[in-house]
Design an enzyme around this catalytic site. Structure first.
Site, short mmCIF file in Angstrom:
data_model
loop_
_atom_site.label_atom_id
_atom_site.label_comp_id
_atom_site.label_asym_id
_atom_site.label_seq_id
_atom_site.Cartn_x
_atom_site.Cartn_y
_atom_site.Cartn_z
CE LYS A 61 9.93 -10.93 22.89
NZ LYS A 61 8.85 -10.02 23.28
CE LYS A 98 11.13 -3.66 23.14
NZ LYS A 98 10.14 -4.73 23.37
P1 BMP Z 1 5.97 -11.09 16.50
O1 BMP Z 1 6.91 -12.26 16.21
O2 BMP Z 1 4.56 -11.53 16.74
O3 BMP Z 1 6.09 -9.97 15.52
O4 BMP Z 1 6.40 -10.52 17.94
C1 BMP Z 1 7.66 -9.93 18.15
C2 BMP Z 1 7.89 -9.69 19.63
O5 BMP Z 1 9.19 -9.16 19.80
C3 BMP Z 1 6.95 -8.70 20.27
O6 BMP Z 1 6.74 -9.12 21.61
C4 BMP Z 1 7.71 -7.39 20.28
O7 BMP Z 1 7.36 -6.59 21.40
C5 BMP Z 1 9.15 -7.85 20.40
N1 BMP Z 1 10.16 -7.01 19.73
C6 BMP Z 1 10.15 -6.79 18.37
O8 BMP Z 1 9.26 -7.24 17.65
N2 BMP Z 1 11.17 -6.05 17.79
C7 BMP Z 1 12.18 -5.53 18.52
O9 BMP Z 1 13.08 -4.92 17.95
C8 BMP Z 1 12.20 -5.75 19.91
C9 BMP Z 1 11.18 -6.49 20.49
O10 BMP Z 1 11.21 -6.69 21.80
#
Ligand code: BMP
Length: 357
Positions: A61, A98
């Site tokens: 992603k 998104k």
């Molecule tokens: P992390 O595992 O470092 O928290 O990152 C989560 C990723 O998923 C980020 O890229 C964020 O934009 C995306 N994301 C999220 O965290 N929650 C959602 O509900 C939807 C997302 O796209």
């Protein structure tokens, strides 16, 4: 719902979307239901990370707009390099864009601009707050793109060559969202090299070769090229604290998905949303982190202090019934991301096997 107890290899047979069928087979082959959220800030780090972690994941992603040094060149740029890594390791590229706007605008944002997301991202996602017609608009853009690429491959059009406004079957070329007229008003003067170089082998004929036709050494022999399709995930629920998406909104996503089965692969969601007898949508779930080794693995893990909330793979896959966990910082910030990715892959896969019973 039956899909909760069905192996991914079975779901591969009944999914409507060709990319979903491909993805389920990939998951089975790689024993992986892990997506890496490659939130690094330079293109160089992104490519290095994709290459190192590629063997453990089925989806990569991206957030192209937080990456500096993204090279937009349609022949040699970052998207093309990512596509080569995706072929080598066997994963799909998911741009977490998104989209949310009126249909016409999202068509243009999806297909045009500097990033030309449709050219390199197999999958992208949309928030349907603006109304579900934008899903139809994106589906139309993707269908036009596919038809155009098909046409270009068949006629071996090279970059810069004007394309006549007809398809092989005599149908008029309909490029609304992809109207690449040059200053003389000629059509089709821009051709995507990323996609033009792909083949049209049937998706269900895995070749057991060690290299693909591009000469890339395949890490997982038997992984064929993904089909020439584009897919959408609907952002049905979010992981963040205080998220304003209501049950009605989530339900509207489910309805929009059913109406556009040939374009919508599934959801970004926090729980399984398949409920009608023949629903077979795929669920990808962010907000996933493992506790430090030795601690409880079923529950909630401390958030990030900025609204992000975390669950473990065991909870998301086995208890909440989602299919793919999306992990960013849990892997990226580890001392050794590839071995941490393997740890997440094993945990998430074990949770899936436990769910099957
Ligand atoms: P992390 O595992 O470092 O928290 O990152 C989560 C990723 O998923 C980020 O890229 C964020 O934009 C995306 N994301 C999220 O965290 N929650 C959602 O509900 C939807 C997302 O796209």
């Amino acid at each position: 719902h039956p899909t909760l107890l069905q192996p991914y290899s079975e779901r591969a047979k009944t999914a409507t979307h060709p990319l979903s069928r491909y993805l389920f087979r990939l998951m089975d082959l790689k024993a992986s239901n892990l997506c890496l959220s490659a939130d690094v800030i330079t293109a160089r780090e992104l490519l290095a990370l994709a290459d190192k972690v590629g063997p453990s994941i089925v989806v990569l992603k991206t957030h192209y707009d937080l990456i500096s040094g993204w090279d937009y060149n349609p022949q040699t740029g970052t998207g093309v390099k990512l596509a080569a890594l995706a072929r080598k390791h066997g994963f799909l590229i998911f741009e977490d864009r998104k989209f949310v706007d009126i249909g016409k605008t999202v068509q243009m944002q999806y297909t045009a601009g500097t990033a030309r997301i449709i050219e390199w991202a197999h999958i992208t996602n949309a928030n349907i707050d603006a109304g579900k017609d934008m899903v139809r608009a994106m589906a139309e853009a993707a269908a036009n793109w596919k038809a155009r690429i098909h046409y270009e491959v068949k006629t071996s059009v090279s970059v810069g060559t004007p394309v006549a406004g007809q398809f092989e079957d005599g149908e008029e070329q309909n490029n609304n969202a992809l109207d690449d007229r040059d200053s003389d008003g000629r059509k089709g003067s821009i051709v995507s090299i990323t996609t033009v170089t792909q083949s049209f082998e049937p998706a269900d004929s895995p070749r057991l070769a060690k290299t693909n036709e591009h000469g890339d050494e395949l890490v997982f022999p038997g992984i064929e090229e993904p089909p020439m399709d584009r897919g959408l995930l609907l952002l049905a629920q979010m992981s963040s604290k205080g998220c304003l998406m209501t049950k009605d909104y989530t339900q509207a996503c489910v309805e929009a998905a059913r109406e556009h089965k040939d374009f919508v692969m599934g959801y970004v969601a926090q729980e399984a949303l398949n409920s009608a007898p023949d629903d077979n949508f795929i669920h990808m779930t962010p907000g996933c982190k493992l506790p430090p080794p030795g601690e409880e693995e079923n529950g909630h893990v401390e958030g990030d202090g900025l609204g992000q909330q975390y669950n473990t793979p065991a909870k998301l896959i086995n208890i909440l019934g989602t299919d793919i966990v999306i992990v960013g910082r849990g892997i990226i910030q580890a001392a050794d991301p590839p071995s941490e990715a393997e740890r997440y892959r094993r945990k998430a896969w074990k949770a899936y096997l436990t769910r099957l019973g």
